[in-house]
Scaffold this active site. Structure first.
Site, short mmCIF file in Angstrom:
data_model
loop_
_atom_site.label_atom_id
_atom_site.label_comp_id
_atom_site.label_asym_id
_atom_site.label_seq_id
_atom_site.Cartn_x
_atom_site.Cartn_y
_atom_site.Cartn_z
N ASN A 1 70.72 4.23 9.80
CA ASN A 1 70.57 2.80 10.01
C ASN A 1 71.52 2.00 9.12
OD1 ASN A 1 68.59 4.04 8.14
ND2 ASN A 1 68.11 1.91 7.60
N SER B 1 76.28 -5.31 -4.35
CA SER B 1 76.62 -3.99 -4.90
C SER B 1 75.49 -2.98 -4.73
CB SER B 1 76.98 -4.12 -6.38
OG SER B 1 75.90 -4.67 -7.13
N GLY B 2 74.62 -3.22 -3.74
CA GLY B 2 73.54 -2.28 -3.46
C GLY B 2 74.01 -1.13 -2.58
N ASN B 3 73.07 -0.50 -1.90
CA ASN B 3 73.40 0.69 -1.10
C ASN B 3 74.43 0.41 -0.02
OD1 ASN B 3 71.69 2.37 -2.51
ND2 ASN B 3 69.98 2.13 -1.10
N GLY C 1 65.49 -0.64 1.93
CA GLY C 1 65.42 -1.25 0.61
C GLY C 1 64.72 -2.59 0.66
N PRO C 2 64.68 -3.30 -0.47
CA PRO C 2 63.98 -4.59 -0.52
C PRO C 2 64.57 -5.62 0.43
CG PRO C 2 65.26 -4.19 -2.53
CD PRO C 2 65.22 -2.91 -1.78
N THR D 1 65.97 -5.07 3.43
CA THR D 1 65.49 -4.76 4.78
C THR D 1 64.04 -5.18 4.94
OG1 THR D 1 67.01 -2.89 4.99
CG2 THR D 1 65.10 -2.91 6.45
N CYS E 1 71.04 -3.22 12.10
CA CYS E 1 71.28 -1.80 12.36
C CYS E 1 70.77 -1.41 13.74
CB CYS E 1 70.63 -0.94 11.27
SG CYS E 1 68.83 -1.10 11.13
N ASN F 1 63.49 -8.86 5.29
CA ASN F 1 64.08 -9.48 6.47
C ASN F 1 63.54 -8.92 7.79
OD1 ASN F 1 65.86 -11.25 5.10
ND2 ASN F 1 67.33 -9.61 4.79
#
Length: 314
Positions: A292, A15-17, A166-167, A169, A133, A172
């Site tokens: 992205n 449920s993030g961005n 975000g965290p 990305t 992306c 990873n």
């Protein structure tokens, strides 16, 4: 118009961005899909709150919560927008229930899929991986070159706004480079591939920029290559409207007497093709500079729509 029964129910895990933007795209634009559930692990997340306001069923108990929801039996496709580590567990659970999974993490359990390149070869796959992306933005260009001339080497540089990373990305980054490099070869058609990601800290944030370098045969036809690239850009823009060439395609010929340095100990003759791209987000939920993230959700939606459409047609 499509009747409700023509639509396949989907769940979004994460449920993030990315998950929230994908939900809004399904609600706004999907012809063959409908929202069945939004799944998170943080009860206070904006994504879950927004889903509730939009009338979407939610759970804050992760994959376990999803399988116990009253409408889980109707879910036909699930998008995983969490992390590579979590995806392995999610994929195993969903496979047991016969749910097709579209993986937006770098886990790469299933085949790499770039909609304009190879989606139709994997419509029946139980798990499809959307690469990264950078992969979604650049692999179509590598493929556009490789379908008219052999690509000996391809290198891509994806530059994204630091604020859009975000965290997930950031955690990873290694998986991003490994997954994208492999997909440049297996999907793009390059004999060898390399991927680099740059987090740009500029303020105000800049849009996603991607550079693609391909080395092909010295005698390759530049007009044919450019025509193939422009056709591919138009194809990607059909589902990612903000995808475009930033400037003209560039060509540089390197001879045996003046070879191109690929690495410290490797020089080769050939035609170097340089392509410069920009990806502007649709700003459905994310800011427009986050192209992205937008290209990932747009590609995932395009894949799911085609899968659902093929089932309706059958």
């Amino acid at each position: 118009m499509y009747d409700k029964q023509d639509k396949q129910a989907v769940a979004i895990i994460g449920s993030g961005n990315i998950g929230t933007d994908l939900m809004i795209k399904v609600l706004r634009d999907a012809k063959h899909l409908e929202m069945g559930a939004m799944v998170g692990i943080d009860p206070a997340s904006d994504g879950l709150a927004r889903a509730k306001r939009l009338g979407v069923a939610t759970t804050a108990h992760g994959i376990e919560g999803l399988v116990t929801m009253p409408n889980f039996g109707a879910i036909r496709i699930a998008f995983d927008a969490t992390s590579a580590g979590a995806h392995h567990r999610h994929a195993a659970v969903l496979r047991e229930h016969g749910v097709t999974v579209i993986d937006l993490t770098p886990a790469a359990i299933g085949p790499f899929v770039v909609p304009v390149v190879n989606l139709f070869a994997h419509l029946d796959a139980p798990n499809l991986n959307m690469v990264t992306c950078g992969g979604q933005a650049t692999i179509p260009i590598v493929h556009a070159v490789s379908r008219v001339a052999p690509v000996r080497y391809a290198e891509i540089v994806a530059s994204i706004a630091s604020r859009s990373a975000g965290p997930g990305t950031r955690a990873n980054i290694d998986e991003f480079t490994e997954t994208t490099s492999k997909a440049i070869e297996t999907v793009g058609g390059a004999a060898r591939g390399k991927a680099i990601i740059v987090l740009n800290p500029a303020e105000p944030p800049l849009m996603m920029r991607d550079t693609v370098y391909c080395l092909t045969e010295e005698e390759a036809d530049t007009d044919e290559i450019e025509s193939s690239i422009r056709a591919m850009v138009s194809a990607v823009a059909s589902y990612v409207p903000g995808y475009r060439l930033k400037q003209a395609v560039q060509f540089d010929r390197y001879t045996a007497a003046n070879p191109l340095a690929l690495h410290a100990n490797e020089r080769r003759a050939g035609l170097k093709v340089s392509v410069f791209l920009e990806v502007e987000g649709a700003a459905h939920y994310l800011p427009s500079y986050a192209g992205n993230l937008d290209i990932m959700t747009s590609a995932a939606l395009a894949a799911a729509e085609q899968i659902a459409a093929s089932r309706v047609a059958a």
